[in-house]
Scaffold this motif. Sequence first.
Motif, PDB file in Angstrom:
ATOM      1  N   ALA A   1       0.842  -1.207   0.000  1.00  0.00           N
ATOM      2  CA  ALA A   1       0.000   0.000   0.000  1.00  0.00           C
ATOM      3  C   ALA A   1       0.874   1.254   0.000  1.00  0.00           C
ATOM      4  O   ALA A   1       0.583   2.234  -0.707  1.00  0.00           O
ATOM      5  CB  ALA A   1      -0.940   0.000   1.213  1.00  0.00           C
ATOM      6  N   TYR A   2       1.961   1.225   0.765  1.00  0.00           N
ATOM      7  CA  TYR A   2       2.845   2.388   0.796  1.00  0.00           C
ATOM      8  C   TYR A   2       3.562   2.566  -0.546  1.00  0.00           C
ATOM      9  O   TYR A   2       3.742   3.683  -1.025  1.00  0.00           O
ATOM     10  CB  TYR A   2       3.873   2.297   1.938  1.00  0.00           C
ATOM     11  N   ALA A   3       3.948   1.435  -1.166  1.00  0.00           N
ATOM     12  CA  ALA A   3       4.603   1.514  -2.481  1.00  0.00           C
ATOM     13  C   ALA A   3       3.678   2.209  -3.481  1.00  0.00           C
ATOM     14  O   ALA A   3       4.097   3.106  -4.220  1.00  0.00           O
ATOM     15  CB  ALA A   3       4.966   0.109  -2.968  1.00  0.00           C
ATOM     16  N   ARG A   4       2.402   1.820  -3.476  1.00  0.00           N
ATOM     17  CA  ARG A   4       1.440   2.419  -4.413  1.00  0.00           C
ATOM     18  C   ARG A   4       1.234   3.896  -4.116  1.00  0.00           C
ATOM     19  O   ARG A   4       1.187   4.719  -5.024  1.00  0.00           O
ATOM     20  CB  ARG A   4       0.083   1.717  -4.294  1.00  0.00           C
ATOM     21  N   ALA A   5       1.096   4.233  -2.842  1.00  0.00           N
ATOM     22  CA  ALA A   5       0.786   5.624  -2.483  1.00  0.00           C
ATOM     23  C   ALA A   5       1.991   6.538  -2.665  1.00  0.00           C
ATOM     24  O   ALA A   5       1.837   7.722  -2.979  1.00  0.00           O
ATOM     25  CB  ALA A   5       0.291   5.684  -1.032  1.00  0.00           C
TER      26      ALA A   5
ATOM     27  N   LYS B   1      -4.837  11.559  -3.625  1.00  0.00           N
ATOM     28  CA  LYS B   1      -3.464  11.084  -3.424  1.00  0.00           C
ATOM     29  C   LYS B   1      -2.993  11.369  -1.994  1.00  0.00           C
ATOM     30  O   LYS B   1      -2.314  10.555  -1.371  1.00  0.00           O
ATOM     31  CB  LYS B   1      -2.515  11.765  -4.415  1.00  0.00           C
TER      32      LYS B   1
ATOM     33  N   ASP C   1      -4.780   8.880   0.271  1.00  0.00           N
ATOM     34  CA  ASP C   1      -4.195   7.537   0.133  1.00  0.00           C
ATOM     35  C   ASP C   1      -2.857   7.452   0.867  1.00  0.00           C
ATOM     36  O   ASP C   1      -2.562   6.472   1.556  1.00  0.00           O
ATOM     37  CB  ASP C   1      -3.924   7.199  -1.342  1.00  0.00           C
ATOM     38  N   PHE C   2      -2.053   8.495   0.701  1.00  0.00           N
ATOM     39  CA  PHE C   2      -0.732   8.507   1.333  1.00  0.00           C
ATOM     40  C   PHE C   2      -0.894   8.521   2.854  1.00  0.00           C
ATOM     41  O   PHE C   2      -0.214   7.791   3.575  1.00  0.00           O
ATOM     42  CB  PHE C   2       0.071   9.725   0.857  1.00  0.00           C
TER      43      PHE C   2
ATOM     44  N   ALA D   1      -1.836   5.188   4.108  1.00  0.00           N
ATOM     45  CA  ALA D   1      -0.749   4.211   3.989  1.00  0.00           C
ATOM     46  C   ALA D   1       0.261   4.323   5.127  1.00  0.00           C
ATOM     47  O   ALA D   1       0.995   3.379   5.395  1.00  0.00           O
ATOM     48  CB  ALA D   1      -0.042   4.371   2.640  1.00  0.00           C
ATOM     49  N   ILE D   2       0.315   5.471   5.789  1.00  0.00           N
ATOM     50  CA  ILE D   2       1.211   5.601   6.946  1.00  0.00           C
ATOM     51  C   ILE D   2       0.415   5.609   8.255  1.00  0.00           C
ATOM     52  O   ILE D   2       0.911   6.049   9.297  1.00  0.00           O
ATOM     53  CB  ILE D   2       2.130   6.848   6.864  1.00  0.00           C
TER      54      ILE D   2
ATOM     55  N   THR E   1       6.495  11.602  -2.998  1.00  0.00           N
ATOM     56  CA  THR E   1       5.776  11.217  -4.216  1.00  0.00           C
ATOM     57  C   THR E   1       6.312  11.951  -5.450  1.00  0.00           C
ATOM     58  O   THR E   1       5.837  11.716  -6.553  1.00  0.00           O
ATOM     59  CB  THR E   1       4.260  11.467  -4.092  1.00  0.00           C
TER      60      THR E   1
ATOM     61  N   PHE F   1       7.011  10.053  -8.653  1.00  0.00           N
ATOM     62  CA  PHE F   1       6.056   9.871  -9.762  1.00  0.00           C
ATOM     63  C   PHE F   1       6.359  10.858 -10.885  1.00  0.00           C
ATOM     64  O   PHE F   1       6.215  10.542 -12.062  1.00  0.00           O
ATOM     65  CB  PHE F   1       4.612  10.106  -9.287  1.00  0.00           C
TER      66      PHE F   1
END
Lengths: 150, 153
Positions: A33-37, B21, B24-25, B28-29, B59, B62
């Motif tokens: 999940a962290y890789a994707r985000a 985004k 989501d980030f 994720a943490i 990020t 990206f």
Amino acid sequence: MGDPQNITIEGVSPGMEFGEASYGPVTREDIVAYARASGDDNPIHQDEEYARRTGAPTVFAMGMLPAGYLAHAVSDWFGGPQHLRRFKVRFTTRVWPGDEVVCTGRVESVEGNIVRVTMQARRRGDGPEALNLPSEETALVGEAEVELPE
Amino acid sequence: MVSAEQPQGEISFQLPVERDKVQDFALAIGEDNSVLLEPEAAITLGFPDVLAPPTFTVTQIFAVPREERETRLGANLDYGRVLHGEQEFIYKRLPFAGEVLQGRMRIAKDFTKQGQRGGEMRFVTYETTFTDAEGEEVLTAYYTLIETAKDVG
């Protein structure tokens, strides 16, 4: 200490300690999940075979995942992330699937409205059997500066 | 999204801070702070939208993938023996969802020193400054990679 949302500079003094704030145990799903985000798609964190080819016994977390936990923890201790003025981490060992990440902090100084904090994130867990790791060790060492209202 | 004309040794790029985004980030943490997740909570505190978590600008990978960074800035690191050594952020403020940051990346430091187990270790620090639509500084990120010595596992 009162409600951290309303923390003021007067409520903080050198030597104050914070934590333990515990995250995880980190799962492989958390890492994916962290890789994707985050965009960190290095296969060493997700692909077992690739990780083994590099000499690691299994996949491990990218350092910025526990760094994210530590930033979360220091934000919570000082009333929210909007007060952060500096955040720095040094990575000292890897965090493995199954590890808990335990964050602690200490106020080193207060100058004007700036609080300087030192922090640690420790990995706590068995780790991969092949590595015979200590059940707890420092994974990240950090420093932060937080600007608080009067 | 990388612009064509820019000074040598520097990469300019845009980093849109999109709300989904950011959320989501944050998830994720393991974030649960409402200022990062709920627009209403951020607005109540005087911000235009949810704030990006303090480490969100990683990020930028990206916008500028590793290969492009390496080719354009020319550090020539051997990624088979590269570790992420340090990460630092200096904030004027946190970014908020809906803005587009302008990033400028360069190599700030590149030096070698003796490793504890023999052999030279190379430290390369990439500095990225992020400015907002008015050209005001938002934050600066320092990403330090360590290239370990060839003969050390």
